[in-house]
Scaffold this motif. Structure first.
Motif, PDB file in Angstrom:
ATOM      1  N   LYS A   1       0.840  -1.200   0.000  1.00  0.00           N
ATOM      2  CA  LYS A   1       0.000   0.000   0.000  1.00  0.00           C
ATOM      3  C   LYS A   1       0.877   1.252   0.000  1.00  0.00           C
ATOM      4  N   PHE A   2       0.633   2.148  -0.960  1.00  0.00           N
ATOM      5  CA  PHE A   2       1.277   3.459  -1.024  1.00  0.00           C
ATOM      6  C   PHE A   2       0.208   4.515  -0.719  1.00  0.00           C
ATOM      7  N   PHE A   3       0.609   5.602  -0.071  1.00  0.00           N
ATOM      8  CA  PHE A   3      -0.352   6.615   0.376  1.00  0.00           C
ATOM      9  C   PHE A   3      -0.064   7.970  -0.265  1.00  0.00           C
ATOM     10  N   SER A   4      -1.144   8.708  -0.558  1.00  0.00           N
ATOM     11  CA  SER A   4      -0.971  10.134  -0.837  1.00  0.00           C
ATOM     12  C   SER A   4      -0.869  10.836   0.514  1.00  0.00           C
ATOM     13  N   ALA A   5      -0.359  12.060   0.513  1.00  0.00           N
ATOM     14  CA  ALA A   5      -0.229  12.802   1.773  1.00  0.00           C
ATOM     15  C   ALA A   5      -1.599  12.965   2.446  1.00  0.00           C
ATOM     16  N   GLU A   6      -2.618  13.271   1.628  1.00  0.00           N
ATOM     17  CA  GLU A   6      -3.964  13.497   2.185  1.00  0.00           C
ATOM     18  C   GLU A   6      -4.517  12.216   2.819  1.00  0.00           C
ATOM     19  N   GLU A   7      -4.311  11.126   2.116  1.00  0.00           N
ATOM     20  CA  GLU A   7      -4.830   9.842   2.602  1.00  0.00           C
ATOM     21  C   GLU A   7      -4.144   9.431   3.915  1.00  0.00           C
ATOM     22  N   PHE A   8      -2.858   9.695   3.982  1.00  0.00           N
ATOM     23  CA  PHE A   8      -2.084   9.360   5.186  1.00  0.00           C
ATOM     24  C   PHE A   8      -2.586  10.208   6.364  1.00  0.00           C
ATOM     25  N   ALA A   9      -2.720  11.506   6.126  1.00  0.00           N
ATOM     26  CA  ALA A   9      -3.204  12.392   7.194  1.00  0.00           C
ATOM     27  C   ALA A   9      -4.595  11.955   7.651  1.00  0.00           C
ATOM     28  N   ALA A  10      -5.437  11.584   6.691  1.00  0.00           N
ATOM     29  CA  ALA A  10      -6.808  11.167   7.038  1.00  0.00           C
ATOM     30  C   ALA A  10      -6.778   9.879   7.869  1.00  0.00           C
ATOM     31  N   ALA A  11      -5.866   8.970   7.541  1.00  0.00           N
ATOM     32  CA  ALA A  11      -5.766   7.719   8.312  1.00  0.00           C
ATOM     33  C   ALA A  11      -5.358   8.025   9.755  1.00  0.00           C
ATOM     34  N   MET A  12      -4.412   8.944   9.939  1.00  0.00           N
ATOM     35  CA  MET A  12      -3.976   9.301  11.296  1.00  0.00           C
ATOM     36  C   MET A  12      -5.119   9.984  12.059  1.00  0.00           C
ATOM     37  N   GLU A  13      -5.744  10.947  11.399  1.00  0.00           N
ATOM     38  CA  GLU A  13      -6.814  11.712  12.079  1.00  0.00           C
ATOM     39  C   GLU A  13      -8.023  10.809  12.358  1.00  0.00           C
ATOM     40  N   GLY A  14      -8.271   9.883  11.436  1.00  0.00           N
ATOM     41  CA  GLY A  14      -9.418   8.972  11.615  1.00  0.00           C
ATOM     42  C   GLY A  14      -9.172   7.943  12.709  1.00  0.00           C
ATOM     43  N   ASN A  15      -7.946   7.848  13.176  1.00  0.00           N
ATOM     44  CA  ASN A  15      -7.632   6.855  14.208  1.00  0.00           C
ATOM     45  C   ASN A  15      -7.158   7.503  15.503  1.00  0.00           C
ATOM     46  N   GLY A  16      -7.670   8.680  15.773  1.00  0.00           N
ATOM     47  CA  GLY A  16      -7.475   9.288  17.088  1.00  0.00           C
ATOM     48  C   GLY A  16      -6.202  10.098  17.270  1.00  0.00           C
ATOM     49  N   PHE A  17      -5.604  10.569  16.164  1.00  0.00           N
ATOM     50  CA  PHE A  17      -4.402  11.397  16.266  1.00  0.00           C
ATOM     51  C   PHE A  17      -4.622  12.756  15.626  1.00  0.00           C
TER      52      PHE A  17
ATOM     53  N   GLU B   1      14.925  13.940  -4.790  1.00  0.00           N
ATOM     54  CA  GLU B   1      15.132  12.503  -4.595  1.00  0.00           C
ATOM     55  C   GLU B   1      13.779  11.864  -4.281  1.00  0.00           C
ATOM     56  N   PRO B   2      13.661  10.547  -4.433  1.00  0.00           N
ATOM     57  CA  PRO B   2      12.407   9.896  -4.033  1.00  0.00           C
ATOM     58  C   PRO B   2      12.192  10.042  -2.523  1.00  0.00           C
ATOM     59  N   TRP B   3      10.958   9.825  -2.100  1.00  0.00           N
ATOM     60  CA  TRP B   3      10.684  10.026  -0.660  1.00  0.00           C
ATOM     61  C   TRP B   3       9.583   9.100  -0.160  1.00  0.00           C
ATOM     62  N   ASP B   4       9.582   8.897   1.165  1.00  0.00           N
ATOM     63  CA  ASP B   4       8.455   8.318   1.897  1.00  0.00           C
ATOM     64  C   ASP B   4       7.791   9.468   2.648  1.00  0.00           C
ATOM     65  N   TRP B   5       6.574   9.247   3.125  1.00  0.00           N
ATOM     66  CA  TRP B   5       5.928  10.237   3.997  1.00  0.00           C
ATOM     67  C   TRP B   5       6.254   9.924   5.446  1.00  0.00           C
ATOM     68  N   LEU B   6       6.582  10.973   6.193  1.00  0.00           N
ATOM     69  CA  LEU B   6       6.879  10.835   7.625  1.00  0.00           C
ATOM     70  C   LEU B   6       5.931  11.752   8.389  1.00  0.00           C
ATOM     71  N   CYS B   7       5.220  11.173   9.332  1.00  0.00           N
ATOM     72  CA  CYS B   7       4.218  11.963  10.066  1.00  0.00           C
ATOM     73  C   CYS B   7       4.480  11.906  11.563  1.00  0.00           C
ATOM     74  N   LEU B   8       4.454  13.070  12.189  1.00  0.00           N
ATOM     75  CA  LEU B   8       4.438  13.139  13.655  1.00  0.00           C
ATOM     76  C   LEU B   8       3.032  13.568  14.049  1.00  0.00           C
ATOM     77  N   ALA B   9       2.387  12.741  14.862  1.00  0.00           N
ATOM     78  CA  ALA B   9       1.005  13.033  15.248  1.00  0.00           C
ATOM     79  C   ALA B   9       0.849  12.805  16.745  1.00  0.00           C
ATOM     80  N   GLN B  10      -0.058  13.566  17.339  1.00  0.00           N
ATOM     81  CA  GLN B  10      -0.276  13.446  18.781  1.00  0.00           C
ATOM     82  C   GLN B  10      -1.615  12.775  19.048  1.00  0.00           C
TER      83      GLN B  10
END
Ligand SMILES: C[S@@+](CC[C@H](N)C(=O)[O-])C[C@H]1O[C@@H](n2cnc3c(N)ncnc32)[C@H](O)[C@@H]1O
Length: 251
Positions: free
Chosen positions: A197-213, A239-248
């Protein structure tokens, strides 16, 4: 994607549906460093230091839980920042390698365990929960269970530091590579014989926010072109990249 980019991985793979299982990963254990790009050691733009510092600011005796720890690179690099470390991976041989590599780290404990059992086992004890290129399962149900467990091991107001593969980066790689990797509309990309599974930035943020962060930072963590089997192209400096998220975790 920095995680599963290997020269020899294909021949090891025996997939269960869309998921790479612990037996597949176990077969990979001996050559983990040469066949899996581990983002903590490969990153080229120094994002981890900044975000780890931000997460631990004013936290006393912080506890780390590393879910899908691989051979323990994050633990090895940041051991001194934590009072207690729990690291788990469902591939027994990999976690044994991590334990051996990090034998001198007395305040670390190692577990051969599926991350979907972690919340029940550990409870909400992490000041920082780390999971780097692990929530890439092909099955949406398994990913959902993984997000829930990341939430479940993190203290209220504690932090999660998560890396996932970027679909936007994959677009760039596809344009430059000889042949685009196969993909589905849902963001599954076939890399070295396995659907990930690869994520767009929006999808990743939504997954974090949808799971209590609450997302605090979502940044690109770059890694060398060579990981993608490419030379630095003249046409682009990115260069190529992964998404890195810091969430509380919300209280
Ligand atoms: C791409 S590697 C990343 C390893 C490490 N986080 C790093 O960045 O170097 C993915 C790791 O996650 C582990 N893994 C995958 N699914 C898991 C699950 N459901 N529970 C625990 N570990 C898992 C694999 O065994 C493998 O060691």
């Amino acid at each position: 994607m920095c995680a599963l980019r290997s020269l020899n991985f294909q021949k090891f793979l025996k997939r269960t549906g869309n998921n790479v299982n612990h037996n597949d990963w176990n077969k990979h254990a001996a050559k983990f460093e040469s066949t899996v790009c581990d983002i903590v050691t490969k990153e080229t733009n120094n994002q981890f230091n900044k975000l780890v510092r931000a997460a631990l600011k004013s936290r006393k005796d912080p506890v780390l839980v590393d879910m899908g720890c691989g051979v323990g690179s994050f633990v090895k690099k940041y051991q001194n920042k934590f009072s207690k470390i729990f690291a788990l991976d469902f591939a027994t041989r990999i976690v044994l390698r991590a334990k051996r590599r990090c034998a001198k780290i007395a305040h670390a404990e190692w577990f051969a365990m599926d991350m979907t059992r972690a919340a029940k086992f550990f409870g909400p004890r992490a000041d920082l929960t780390v999971s780097l290129n692990v929530v890439t399962m092909g099955s949406a149900k398994k990913r959902e269970a993984a997000w829930k467990n990341i939430h479940g091991v993190t203290k209220p107001k504690g932090y999660a530091l998560i890396v996932v593969p970027s679909i936007e980066s994959q677009d760039v790689v596809d344009e430059l590579g000889k042949e685009p990797d196969e993909r589905t509309e849902g963001g599954l990309v076939k890399r070295d014989g396995a659907w990930q599974k690869f994520f767009s930035a929006e999808e990743f943020a939504a997954a974090m926010e949808g799971n209590g962060f609450k997302v605090k930072k979502l940044v690109k963590v770059h890694y060398p072109w060579s990981v993608e089997g490419l030379r630095k192209p003249r046409s682009t400096t990115r260069e190529p990249w992964d998404w890195l998220c810091l969430a509380q975790r919300v209280a």
